[in-house]
Enzyme design. Structure first.
Site, PDB file in Angstrom:
ATOM      1  N   VAL A 188     -23.286  -6.495 -14.322  1.00 18.73           N
ATOM      2  CA  VAL A 188     -22.068  -5.824 -13.857  1.00 18.73           C
ATOM      3  C   VAL A 188     -22.326  -4.361 -13.520  1.00 18.73           C
ATOM      4  CG1 VAL A 188     -19.746  -5.086 -14.499  1.00 18.73           C
ATOM      5  CG2 VAL A 188     -20.525  -7.382 -15.093  1.00 18.73           C
ATOM      6  N   HIS A 191      -3.266  -2.791 -34.839  1.00 20.88           N
ATOM      7  CA  HIS A 191      -3.902  -2.635 -33.534  1.00 20.88           C
ATOM      8  C   HIS A 191      -2.868  -2.729 -32.403  1.00 20.88           C
ATOM      9  CE1 HIS A 191      -8.187  -2.704 -34.680  1.00 20.88           C
ATOM     10  NE2 HIS A 191      -7.758  -3.421 -35.702  1.00 20.88           N
ATOM     11  N   SER A 248     -24.630  -3.813 -10.437  1.00 23.40           N
ATOM     12  CA  SER A 248     -24.013  -4.391  -9.236  1.00 23.40           C
ATOM     13  C   SER A 248     -22.871  -3.519  -8.717  1.00 23.40           C
ATOM     14  CB  SER A 248     -23.500  -5.805  -9.533  1.00 23.40           C
ATOM     15  OG  SER A 248     -24.559  -6.669  -9.865  1.00 23.40           O
ATOM     16  N   CYS A 259      -6.471   1.868 -36.923  1.00 25.74           N
ATOM     17  CA  CYS A 259      -7.203   1.119 -37.956  1.00 25.74           C
ATOM     18  C   CYS A 259      -8.242   2.036 -38.626  1.00 25.74           C
ATOM     19  CB  CYS A 259      -7.839  -0.129 -37.349  1.00 25.74           C
ATOM     20  SG  CYS A 259      -8.361  -1.344 -38.593  1.00 25.74           S
ATOM     21  N   GLU A 292      -3.407  -2.100 -29.342  1.00 31.85           N
ATOM     22  CA  GLU A 292      -4.061  -2.434 -28.078  1.00 31.85           C
ATOM     23  C   GLU A 292      -4.092  -3.934 -27.790  1.00 31.85           C
ATOM     24  OE1 GLU A 292      -7.562  -1.880 -31.008  1.00 31.85           O
ATOM     25  OE2 GLU A 292      -5.450  -1.374 -30.820  1.00 31.85           O
TER      26      GLU A 292
END
Length: 273
Positions: free
Chosen positions: A234, A177, A237, A82, A179
């Protein structure tokens, strides 16, 4: 253990992490870094290939981010997605313009040129024997002139240059795209780039990443003590779990309530850790 590496340069797309996920699903190690990294960083990273992500920006504006020069000088395959396609075109001598018709959503792109990236991948063939891919588009700008050395790889009626390739240099670019799951053969396209074109070895899995990280932490820390600011998010941790697995009681976590936790989550974080 050293692994072949794919470098993903992020220009701000909402789905950049999906590119990384697809590469990792192919069992190839990759990292996502800002498009603002230096040329020296790219050379030191020593990638087997580079992927340029999408973006909300316009490649023809002066204030727009561009790929570092080393991307196109390193001699490794490059895939632009893109906006990644658009900045590749602009930086290598092509032209990008604002499109009269924005494409967002499902599209069928016709394949051209039998390039290595798409030659074995197709969703259907029409009565005239032309191959097509079912893809997901999300763009307003489009490449209107390919750089010297590139050939057309795919097109749609409203986007005549929906993909281009300079196979001598290993440069490929698509306006859609691959993905996202909406592109039916997107996983195969990325696998072809990473495994067949970049020749990256598929010898990495997430489990081995954790094991290797623990071993690296042990070697780096030795007998030292470590203090970790733990917010309960996240990043901190996961870091706490990996470091504790590596060095146990040598780690001291300091809980930092940054004010962004949910109701009663502070107590949950304290009890968990």
């Amino acid at each position: 253990m050293k692994h072949d590496r794919i470098l993903i340069l992020d220009f701000g797309s909402q789905v950049t992490q999906l590119i990384a996920r697809r590469v990792r699903e192919a069992h190839v190690y990759c990292e996502v870094h800002s498009c603002e990294v230096t040329n020296d960083f790219i050379r030191d990273f020593n990638p087997k290939g580079i992927i340029l992500s999408g973006s909300h920006m316009s490649a023809y504006e002066e204030s727009t981010d561009v790929a570092p020069a080393a991307v196109f000088e390193l001699g490794v395959p490059v895939l632009g997605i893109c906006y990644g396609m658009q900045t590749m075109a602009e930086q290598l001598g092509g032209k990008v313009e604002s499109g009269a018709q924005r494409e967002f959503g499902y599209a069928e792109v016709r394949e051209h040129g039998h390039t290595k990236l798409l030659e074995k991948i197709s969703d259907f063939t029409n009565e005239e024997g032309q191959s097509f891919l079912k893809v997901w588009m999300s763009h307003g700008d489009k490449v209107t002139k390919m750089p010297e050395g590139f050939k057309l790889m795919c097109s749609t009626p409203s986007c005549p240059i929906a993909g281009m390739a300079d196979e001598k240099r290993g440069f490929y670019a698509v306006q859609f795209h691959p993905e996202v799951t909406h592109t039916v053969k997107g996983k195969e396209i990325l696998n072809t780039f990473v495994l067949d074109i970049c020749k990256a070895k598929p010898d990495w899995i997430m489990g081995s990443f954790a094991e290797e990280s623990v071993q690296k932490i042990k070697e780096q820390v030795g007998k030292d003590e470590v203090i970790l600011g733990l917010s309960g998010g996240v990043d901190s941790s996961v870091a706490a779990a990996l470091i504790h697995k590596a060095i146990g009681d040598q780690l001291t976590c300091v809980f930092v309530d940054n004010g962004l936790l949910r109701l009663h989550e502070r107590k949950q974080v304290e009890e968990t850790f």
